[in-house]
Design an enzyme around this catalytic site. Structure first.
Site, short mmCIF file in Angstrom:
data_model
loop_
_atom_site.label_atom_id
_atom_site.label_comp_id
_atom_site.label_asym_id
_atom_site.label_seq_id
_atom_site.Cartn_x
_atom_site.Cartn_y
_atom_site.Cartn_z
N TYR A 100 0.98 -0.97 0.02
CA TYR A 100 0.11 0.13 -0.22
C TYR A 100 0.93 1.24 -0.48
O TYR A 100 0.10 2.40 -1.12
CB TYR A 100 -0.47 0.21 0.94
CG TYR A 100 -1.36 -1.49 1.57
CD1 TYR A 100 -3.10 -1.57 0.50
CD2 TYR A 100 -1.31 -2.33 2.29
CE1 TYR A 100 -3.78 -2.47 0.27
CE2 TYR A 100 -2.39 -3.70 2.24
CZ TYR A 100 -3.68 -3.91 1.23
OH TYR A 100 -4.31 -4.44 1.30
N ASN A 123 -11.99 -2.03 -3.93
CA ASN A 123 -12.13 -2.18 -5.71
C ASN A 123 -13.67 -2.98 -6.00
O ASN A 123 -13.49 -3.79 -5.99
CB ASN A 123 -11.38 -3.27 -5.90
CG ASN A 123 -10.61 -3.33 -7.54
OD1 ASN A 123 -11.69 -3.47 -8.31
ND2 ASN A 123 -9.93 -4.78 -7.53
N CYS A 131 -6.56 -6.89 -7.59
CA CYS A 131 -6.46 -5.53 -5.22
C CYS A 131 -5.50 -7.05 -4.67
O CYS A 131 -5.01 -7.12 -3.48
CB CYS A 131 -7.38 -5.93 -4.76
SG CYS A 131 -9.15 -6.69 -4.90
N HIS A 132 -5.46 -8.27 -5.03
CA HIS A 132 -4.92 -8.99 -4.39
C HIS A 132 -3.51 -9.16 -4.10
O HIS A 132 -2.69 -9.90 -3.64
CB HIS A 132 -5.68 -10.86 -4.06
CG HIS A 132 -5.29 -11.02 -6.02
ND1 HIS A 132 -5.97 -10.59 -6.76
CD2 HIS A 132 -4.23 -11.99 -6.74
CE1 HIS A 132 -5.90 -10.76 -7.97
NE2 HIS A 132 -4.47 -11.97 -7.39
N GLU A 158 -1.23 -17.48 -8.71
CA GLU A 158 -0.74 -16.60 -9.89
C GLU A 158 0.60 -17.38 -9.73
O GLU A 158 1.63 -16.64 -10.26
CB GLU A 158 -0.84 -15.72 -9.65
CG GLU A 158 -1.93 -14.81 -9.79
CD GLU A 158 -2.33 -13.31 -9.70
OE1 GLU A 158 -1.67 -12.97 -9.30
OE2 GLU A 158 -3.17 -12.93 -9.50
#
Length: 174
Positions: A100, A123, A131-132, A158
């Site tokens: 952040y 979001n 956003c993860h 991912e």
């Protein structure tokens, strides 16, 4: 007029929303701020082209492929500040994370990580607008409206290095 459809993902049921042409929402069941940006009276309509495209995108994503978010017509609703933060989220490569604070520094002097966190948390198009991929400065999996477990699962899917990430012992993510 807004339209809705549901799709069952490896994370459970997802609700997708559209204005008829563009994707305006994608939420996990029980997600914080679920459908907060929708107009009253949204109708179920499964056959929209944008929903077919989004389902195809999600199938590719959950199969481990790398579909491009710009392949979909996205129209998240929010303030200019929130839309700018969401645009920045689209730049975070798959399998990588940022903080952040790093996003706040990119936005300019005096911007707070907390303000960025508020935008990230609101979001309306989860997963596709990633956003993860944003974590706390200390590596904590904090602030995911869809739940810490889902954030962890998405990052593992991912191929992110999750070995240095941790579940916070207290905070908004729990």
């Amino acid at each position: 007029m807004d339209y809705l459809t549901n799709w069952t993902s490896p994370l459970g049921e997802l609700t997708l929303a559209s204005d008829g042409e563009r994707l305006v929402g994608l939420w996990l069941r029980g997600q914080k701020y679920f459908a907060a940006t929708l107009e009253p009276g949204a109708r179920v309509r499964d056959d929209l082209d944008v929903f077919c495209a989004a389902r195809s995108w999600l199938e590719s994503y959950f199969a481990g492929e790398r579909p491009a978010p710009d392949a979909l017509p996205l129209a998240p609703r929010g303030s200019a500040f929130r839309r700018e933060v969401w645009r920045m989220l689209l730049e975070i490569p798959r399998g990588e994370v940022t903080t952040y604070g790093a996003l706040a520094r990119r936005l300019g002097p005096g911007m707070s990580a907390q303000a960025v966190g508020g935008a990230v948390g609101h979001n309306p198009i989860s997963i596709i607008i990633p956003c993860h991929r944003v974590v706390g400065a200390d590596g904590s999996l904090t602030g995911y409206a869809g739940g810490v477990e889902n954030k962890f699962r998405l990052l593992r899917l991912e191929g992110a290095d999750v070995s240095r990430l941790r579940v916070p012992t207290r905070g908004t993510a729990l």
